[in-house]
Design a protein around this motif. Structure first.
Motif, PDB file in Angstrom:
ATOM      1  N   ASN A 174      82.457  32.194 -43.971  1.00  0.00           N
ATOM      2  CA  ASN A 174      81.632  32.096 -45.179  1.00  0.00           C
ATOM      3  C   ASN A 174      81.180  30.751 -45.512  1.00  0.00           C
ATOM      4  OD1 ASN A 174      82.030  34.960 -45.955  1.00  0.00           O
ATOM      5  ND2 ASN A 174      83.408  34.644 -47.435  1.00  0.00           N
ATOM      6  N   TYR A 206      75.290  27.507 -40.894  1.00  0.00           N
ATOM      7  CA  TYR A 206      75.445  28.002 -39.416  1.00  0.00           C
ATOM      8  C   TYR A 206      75.952  29.261 -39.220  1.00  0.00           C
ATOM      9  CZ  TYR A 206      75.548  23.085 -37.574  1.00  0.00           C
ATOM     10  OH  TYR A 206      75.297  21.707 -37.478  1.00  0.00           O
ATOM     11  N   ASP A 207      75.349  30.195 -38.334  1.00  0.00           N
ATOM     12  CA  ASP A 207      75.480  31.333 -38.182  1.00  0.00           C
ATOM     13  C   ASP A 207      76.836  31.729 -37.542  1.00  0.00           C
ATOM     14  OD1 ASP A 207      75.538  34.143 -37.370  1.00  0.00           O
ATOM     15  OD2 ASP A 207      73.793  33.991 -36.098  1.00  0.00           O
ATOM     16  N   SER A 260      78.389  29.750 -42.852  1.00  0.00           N
ATOM     17  CA  SER A 260      77.067  30.213 -43.426  1.00  0.00           C
ATOM     18  C   SER A 260      76.734  29.499 -44.342  1.00  0.00           C
ATOM     19  CB  SER A 260      77.064  31.746 -43.967  1.00  0.00           C
ATOM     20  OG  SER A 260      77.880  32.573 -43.107  1.00  0.00           O
ATOM     21  N   ASN A 261      77.519  29.161 -45.594  1.00  0.00           N
ATOM     22  CA  ASN A 261      76.731  28.217 -46.559  1.00  0.00           C
ATOM     23  C   ASN A 261      76.466  26.903 -46.080  1.00  0.00           C
ATOM     24  OD1 ASN A 261      77.576  30.260 -48.297  1.00  0.00           O
ATOM     25  ND2 ASN A 261      79.569  29.548 -48.760  1.00  0.00           N
TER      26      ASN A 261
END
Ligand code: DAH
Length: 353
Positions: free
Chosen positions: A305, A312-313, A308-309
């Motif tokens: 998480n 970055y995938d 992503s925040n």
């Protein structure tokens, strides 16, 4: 008339002789050679001098004027020389006297520890990234995977600058840890940013604040050094390798380290790293509370998480992070028993480092 010119000359020279300092010379010049001086009056009143005497009077007056100017120059030079002589006599410098000792400044003990940490990580290719001390609740907690009522938020009682209620927005607070800089850095290190393309390999040092009861073990302000590495195929063994190597470079090449499972909302899995007690070499002493180990930092693999925040995938990227307290490291090293010394600015403490 010629007699009068003689008088003028005598008066002026007498006055000049009485002058004792260079300051008096300007006034003398105004009085005796200036526009309304007696000698200048002679020139002004030439018209009333009988014609046959004019040549003589004019010449004499001119000579007197030049003589006065010459006397002035001579006097000026004499006074100047006298001043130099006086200064040479009175202002003698005794170069054999010992000089004043200039007190040498020193770096704050935390700064010294910080610089060592920087040096070690710089050698390993980490860059320093400075992030803000005043943060939003979003960056300090939410984007780091702390849900709104997560118990860890209580652990980090915060100094709020603004509750955000009036604006209906995010509360603003003094950062409780350096971790929010992870998100800011990841958002800046993007493929589109030619200055900072991935991979991310940074340390984030800086002051943090917590609303805590001040005691020998906790202060309301302290520094932290956060670390973050994000790229393709970054694994837990990269974390272990990097941090064990850090421990050896920082504390001594034979210093062993171990990792214990732990929990942080922003890493999964999470760990704490201990190093072999550098005071007793692992045998057990009062500093390591007879365990032989000293807890040095928290770390883990960056939570999907959080990746992503940060933009970055998590399917394509992975990373590790860690956080340590330079004051704690300094306390262990120098056997300092009370953290309050660090920011109390007591010279008796600071002068010891
Ligand atoms: N932010 C944590 C604290 O304030 C320290 C920390 C632990 C930072 C683990 C990290 C980490 O990056 O992976 O106590």
């Amino acid at each position: 008339m010629l007699e009068k010119i003689g008088e003028i000359k005598k008066t002026a020279l007498d006055a000049l002789a009485k002058i004792e300092g260079e300051e008096g010379l300007d006034q003398w010049k105004v009085t005796h050679l200036g526009r309304s001086s007696a000698i200048m009056d002679v020139f002004k009143n030439m018209g009333s001098v009988p014609k046959e005497e004019r040549g003589n009077v004019g010449r004499t007056a001119n000579q007197v004027k030049q003589a006065l100017q010459a006397a002035l120059d001579e006097k000026k030079e004499a006074l100047h020389q006298a001043e130099i002589q006086r200064a040479l006599q009175e202002e003698k410098i005794d170069i054999t006297l010992p000089g004043y000792a200039i007190p040498r400044g020193r770096l704050h003990p935390t700064t010294q520890t910080l610089r060592e940490i920087y040096r070690v990580f710089a050698d390993m290719g980490f860059q320093i990234y400075r992030s803000r001390e005043v943060e939003t609740d979003e960056f300090n907690f939410q984007l780091l995977n702390f849900p709104p009522h997560h118990p860890a938020r209580e652990m980090q009682d915060s100094f709020y600058v603004d509750s955000g209620e009036e604006r209906g927005e995010n509360p603003i607070l003094l950062r409780t840890h350096t971790s929010p800089g992870q998100i800011r850095a990841m958002r800046e290190f993007t493929a589109e940013n030619p200055d900072n393309p991935p991979p991310v390999r940074i340390i984030l040092p800086g002051m943090c604040y917590r609303y805590e009861q001040v005691s020998a073990r906790s202060e309301t302000q302290f520094t932290q050094v956060e670390g973050l590495a994000v790229g393709h195929d970054v694994t837990f063994s990269d974390l272990k390798g990097t941090l064990s190597d850090f421990a050896r470079r920082m504390f001594g090449k034979n210093v062993d380290s171990r990792f214990r499972a732990s929990h942080f909302p922003f890493t999964e899995p999470s760990a704490e790293m201990d190093i072999e007690c550098f005071l007793c070499g692992g045998a057990g002493c009062s500093v390591c509370k007879h365990t032989g180990w000293l807890e040095i930092l928290g770390c883990g693999m960056v939570h999907p998480n959080v990746l992503s925040n940060g933009g970055y995938d998590p399917e394509r990227y992975s990373g590790f992070a860690f956080g340590m307290g330079p004051e704690r490291i300094t306390m262990l090293r120098y056997h300092i028993e009370d953290i309050r010394y660090f920011w109390a600015n007591d010279m008796r403490f600071l002068e010891q480092f």
